[in-house]
Write a protein that holds these residues in place. Structure first.
Motif, mmCIF file in Angstrom:
data_model
loop_
_atom_site.group_PDB
_atom_site.id
_atom_site.type_symbol
_atom_site.label_atom_id
_atom_site.label_comp_id
_atom_site.label_asym_id
_atom_site.label_seq_id
_atom_site.Cartn_x
_atom_site.Cartn_y
_atom_site.Cartn_z
ATOM 1 N N GLU A 12 0.783 -1.210 -0.020
ATOM 2 C CA GLU A 12 0.152 -0.037 -0.028
ATOM 3 C C GLU A 12 1.013 1.296 0.010
ATOM 4 N N GLU A 13 1.858 1.357 0.732
ATOM 5 C CA GLU A 13 2.808 2.495 0.996
ATOM 6 C C GLU A 13 3.560 2.643 -0.225
ATOM 7 N N LEU A 14 3.892 1.768 -1.035
ATOM 8 C CA LEU A 14 4.581 1.881 -2.374
ATOM 9 C C LEU A 14 3.696 1.768 -3.468
ATOM 10 N N GLY A 15 2.353 1.474 -3.389
ATOM 11 C CA GLY A 15 1.492 1.572 -4.491
ATOM 12 C C GLY A 15 1.794 0.555 -5.292
ATOM 13 N N LEU A 16 2.015 -0.727 -5.027
ATOM 14 C CA LEU A 16 2.423 -1.822 -5.838
ATOM 15 C C LEU A 16 1.102 -2.511 -6.252
ATOM 16 N N ASN A 17 1.138 -3.426 -7.491
ATOM 17 C CA ASN A 17 0.172 -4.488 -7.719
ATOM 18 C C ASN A 17 0.844 -5.658 -7.292
ATOM 19 N N ALA A 18 0.008 -6.782 -7.652
ATOM 20 C CA ALA A 18 0.625 -8.029 -7.506
ATOM 21 C C ALA A 18 1.941 -8.305 -8.119
ATOM 22 N N ALA A 19 2.043 -8.118 -9.604
ATOM 23 C CA ALA A 19 3.278 -8.130 -9.940
ATOM 24 C C ALA A 19 4.403 -7.500 -9.156
ATOM 25 N N GLY A 20 4.497 -6.274 -8.762
ATOM 26 C CA GLY A 20 5.461 -5.522 -8.230
ATOM 27 C C GLY A 20 5.671 -6.299 -6.983
ATOM 28 N N VAL A 21 4.586 -6.811 -6.230
ATOM 29 C CA VAL A 21 5.011 -7.604 -4.951
ATOM 30 C C VAL A 21 5.950 -8.703 -5.123
ATOM 31 N N GLY A 22 5.638 -9.411 -6.226
ATOM 32 C CA GLY A 22 6.186 -10.648 -6.648
ATOM 33 C C GLY A 22 7.815 -10.345 -7.094
ATOM 34 N N VAL A 23 7.918 -9.180 -7.757
ATOM 35 C CA VAL A 23 9.143 -8.834 -8.018
ATOM 36 C C VAL A 23 10.169 -8.486 -6.601
ATOM 37 N N LEU A 24 9.121 -7.842 -5.790
ATOM 38 C CA LEU A 24 9.838 -7.652 -4.495
ATOM 39 C C LEU A 24 10.241 -8.650 -3.568
ATOM 40 N N LEU A 25 9.554 -9.735 -3.691
ATOM 41 C CA LEU A 25 9.862 -11.026 -2.931
ATOM 42 C C LEU A 25 10.930 -11.692 -3.775
ATOM 43 N N MET A 26 10.999 -11.700 -5.149
ATOM 44 C CA MET A 26 12.281 -12.512 -5.758
ATOM 45 C C MET A 26 13.476 -11.568 -5.551
ATOM 46 N N ALA A 27 13.335 -10.175 -5.409
ATOM 47 C CA ALA A 27 14.669 -9.523 -5.310
ATOM 48 C C ALA A 27 15.362 -10.191 -3.976
ATOM 49 N N ALA A 28 14.795 -10.632 -2.723
ATOM 50 C CA ALA A 28 15.596 -11.326 -1.681
ATOM 51 C C ALA A 28 16.172 -12.394 -2.105
ATOM 52 N N GLY A 29 15.598 -13.181 -2.902
ATOM 53 C CA GLY A 29 16.128 -14.503 -3.114
ATOM 54 C C GLY A 29 17.181 -14.273 -4.264
ATOM 55 N N VAL A 30 16.831 -13.487 -5.356
ATOM 56 C CA VAL A 30 18.273 -13.163 -6.158
ATOM 57 C C VAL A 30 19.581 -12.459 -5.449
ATOM 58 N N GLY A 31 19.260 -11.608 -4.310
ATOM 59 C CA GLY A 31 20.383 -11.047 -3.653
ATOM 60 C C GLY A 31 20.975 -12.368 -3.142
ATOM 61 N N SER A 32 20.197 -13.172 -2.401
ATOM 62 C CA SER A 32 20.951 -14.394 -1.812
ATOM 63 C C SER A 32 21.820 -15.382 -2.961
ATOM 64 N N CYS A 33 20.871 -15.554 -3.934
ATOM 65 C CA CYS A 33 21.756 -16.526 -4.998
ATOM 66 C C CYS A 33 22.995 -15.785 -5.474
ATOM 67 N N VAL A 34 23.051 -14.660 -5.773
ATOM 68 C CA VAL A 34 24.285 -13.928 -6.352
ATOM 69 C C VAL A 34 25.513 -13.764 -5.132
ATOM 70 N N SER A 35 24.686 -13.915 -3.918
ATOM 71 C CA SER A 35 25.789 -13.505 -2.921
ATOM 72 C C SER A 35 27.048 -14.572 -2.718
ATOM 73 N N PHE A 36 26.967 -15.531 -3.341
ATOM 74 C CA PHE A 36 28.033 -16.637 -3.137
ATOM 75 C C PHE A 36 29.491 -16.179 -3.094
ATOM 76 N N PRO A 37 29.967 -15.577 -4.287
ATOM 77 C CA PRO A 37 31.359 -14.929 -4.232
ATOM 78 C C PRO A 37 31.766 -14.196 -3.036
ATOM 79 N N LEU A 38 30.802 -13.210 -2.694
ATOM 80 C CA LEU A 38 30.967 -12.309 -1.770
ATOM 81 C C LEU A 38 31.242 -13.129 -0.294
ATOM 82 N N VAL A 39 30.170 -14.019 0.009
ATOM 83 C CA VAL A 39 30.204 -14.734 1.214
ATOM 84 C C VAL A 39 31.521 -15.457 1.592
ATOM 85 N N ALA A 40 31.865 -16.151 0.306
ATOM 86 C CA ALA A 40 33.184 -17.135 0.347
ATOM 87 C C ALA A 40 34.244 -16.115 0.531
ATOM 88 N N LEU A 41 34.408 -15.006 0.155
ATOM 89 C CA LEU A 41 35.385 -13.998 0.449
ATOM 90 C C LEU A 41 35.280 -13.388 1.933
#
Length: 408
Positions: free
Chosen positions: A38-67
Motif C-alpha cells: 500500500e505504501e509503495l503503490g504496488l500491484n501483485a506483480a510488483g510484490v512478486g518482484v519485491l519478493l524475488m529480489a531477496a532470493g536473487v540477492g541471496s543467490c548472487v551473494s556466493f562470491p562475496l560470502v566466500a570472500l
C-alpha cells in the motif's frame, strides 16, 4: 588474550540466537508486505518482484560470502550480518519509493546469505568440537523465530499501524539477539586452539586455499540441498491451494495444510538430533526423504482431504532433517563447500514454487505436487552418494572446527 572456547550449552544458546534472528527478520518484513504494498503503490506483480529480489540477492551473494568467510571467519561474519539485518529493516521502513525498496530487499538477500552460511558453520563447528548433535534443534529455532515475528507483528499492529515503529522494535530485538550471540560463539579455530593451550600470543590467521572446482561429493550435497529445499518451499506455497482446489477442502480447513507441514517439521527437528546420534545422518536423511516422497505420492494417488493431511505430515516429518544434516556434511568439506551448498539451498527455495506452478499450469496441481514427491526421492538417491561421517573428524575435532569456522 584469546577468547576461551565456550561450553556446549553456552555455544548452543549463542548459535540458536543467530538462527532465531534469521527466521525472525525474514518473517518480520514478510508479515508487513500488505502494508508495504500500500505504501509503495504496488500491484501483485510488483510484490512478486519485491519478493524475488531477496532470493536473487541471496543467490548472487556466493562470491562475496566466500570472500567474507575467508577474511572474517564465521563468528565475526555472523555477528555483522545480524546487525546488518537490523539495519535493513530500518532502511526498508524508510524507503521512499519502489526502486529503493527493491535495492534494500536485494541487499537483505545478500546479508541473509552471509548469516545463513556463517551460522551453519558455527553450528557444525559446535557439533564437531563438543562431539554432540544439535544442528536439527538449531534449525527448529529458526522456525521459532518466524513464529515470534508473527506474534510481534500482531501485537504491534494492535497498538499502531506504523511500519516504521514495527520495524524499529524488531531491529532492536535483532541487536539484542546479536549481543546474546556474541558471548558464546566459537572463536576462530587458531585462537580456540591457543586458548586451550594457554597461549596468549596473537595467532596469525592461516592462509586459505584459493577457490577450486567443487568435488563430486560437494555436487551431490548441492543436489540434495536444492531438491530438499524445493520440497520445503513448494509445500509451504502450494499445500493450501491443493487442499482447496483439488480435494475440495473447505476454506477453514485448507490453510491447515501449512500448519501440518510446518508443525511436523518443528517437531521432527526437535527430535532429529537424537535420531542422528542413534542411527547416523545418512540413515536419517535416506529414511526421511523416502518417507516424504512415498507418503506424498500415496496421498496424491489416493485423493481426499484426510490422505492429503497424512501425506503432508510425512513430508514435514521426513524432510525436516535433510538441510541440517547436509549443512554439517558440507562444513566438513570446508567453508567454500558450505557456502556453495547454502547458496544452492536458497536457489531451491526460490526456484521450487515457480517450477511447481509451471507444471501445474501445464497439467494440474496434482502433477505439480507429484514433482515434489519426486524431488524428495532424488534427495534419497543423493544421500547414498554423500560421505556423512568420517572417523578422523571424531578423533580430531579441532581440524573440523578449523574447516568449519574458517573458510578454506
Amino acid at each position: 588474550m584469546p577468547s576461551p572456547v565456550p561450553t556446549f550449552r553456552r555455544g548452543q544458546l549463542a548459535t540458536a540466537a543467530l538462527f532465531c534472528a534469521l527466521g525472525f527478520q525474514y518473517a518480520t518484513w514478510a508479515a508487513r508486505i500488505p502494508a508495504l504494498k500500500e505504501e509503495l503503490g504496488l500491484n501483485a506483480a510488483g510484490v512478486g518482484v519485491l519478493l524475488m529480489a531477496a532470493g536473487v540477492g541471496s543467490c548472487v551473494s556466493f562470491p562475496l560470502v566466500a570472500l567474507l568467510m575467508r577474511r572474517l571467519g564465521s563468528r565475526r561474519l555472523a555477528l555483522a550480518s545480524t546487525v546488518g539485518l537490523a539495519v535493513v529493516l530500518v532502511a526498508l521502513a524508510a524507503a521512499p519509493n519502489y526502486p529503493v525498496a527493491l535495492l534494500v530487499v536485494c541487499v537483505d538477500g545478500v546479508v541473509v546469505g552471509c548469516l545463513n552460511t556463517a551460522m551453519n558453520a558455527q553450528g557444525a563447528a559446535l557439533e564437531a568440537h563438543h562431539e554432540r548433535h544439535t544442528m536439527a534443534k538449531l534449525h527448529a529455532v529458526f522456525s521459532g523465530g518466524s513464529f515470534l515475528a508473527g506474534l510481534l507483528a500482531s501485537g504491534v499492529r494492535l497498538a499502531t499501524p506504523s511500519v516504521t515503529t514495527h520495524f524499529a522494535v524488531a531491529a532492536l530485538l535483532l541487536l539484542l539477539l546479536a549481543a546474546a550471540a556474541a558471548t558464546g560463539l566459537l572463536p576462530d579455530a587458531e585462537r580456540a586452539v591457543a586458548a586451550e593451550a594457554g597461549d596468549d600470543t596473537p595467532v596469525k590467521p592461516a592462509a586459505g586455499r584459493k577457490w577450486a572446482l567443487p568435488t563430486a561429493l560437494v555436487w551431490w550435497m548441492c543436489c540434495a540441498m536444492v531438491f530438499g529445499t524445493i520440497v520445503e518451499g513448494a509445500m509451504n506455497d502450494w499445500s493450501t491451494l491443493y487442499l482447496e482446489g483439488v480435494v475440495n477442502a473447505s476454506a477453514q480447513v485448507a490453510p491447515l495444510g501449512i500448519a501440518v507441514v510446518s508443525g511436523m517439521m518443528v517437531l521432527a527437528r526437535l527430535c532429529a538430533d537424537s535420531w542422528r546420534e542413534r542411527w547416523g545422518d545418512g540413515r536419517v536423511v535416506l529414511a526421511g526423504s523416502t518417507l516424504a516422497g512415498l507418503g506424498l505420492a500415496l496421498a496424491l494417488a489416493t485423493g481426499g482431504v484426510a490422505p492429503a493431511f497424512v501425506g503432508f505430515a510425512c513430508v514435514g516429518l521426513g524432510i525436516a532433517a535433510v538441510t541440517p544434516c547436509v549443512y554439517v556434511a558440507a562444513a566438513r568439506q570446508g567453508g567454500n563447500a558450505l557456502t556453495l551448498v547454502a547458496a544452492m539451498g536458497t536457489t531451491g527455495l526460490l526456484a521450487g514454487p515457480p517450477l511447481i506452478g509451471f507444471v501445474a499450469s501445464a497439467s494440474s496441481l496434482r502433477w505439480g505436487l507429484a514433482c515434489v514427491s519426486a524431488a524428495a526421492l532424488v534427495v534419497a538417491v543423493c544421500s547414498t552418494r554423500i560421505r556423512w561421517q568420517q572417523e578422523p573428524d571424531r578423533a580430531d575435532p579441532n581440524r573440523v572446527v578449523e574447516e568449519s569456522i574458517k573458510s578454506v
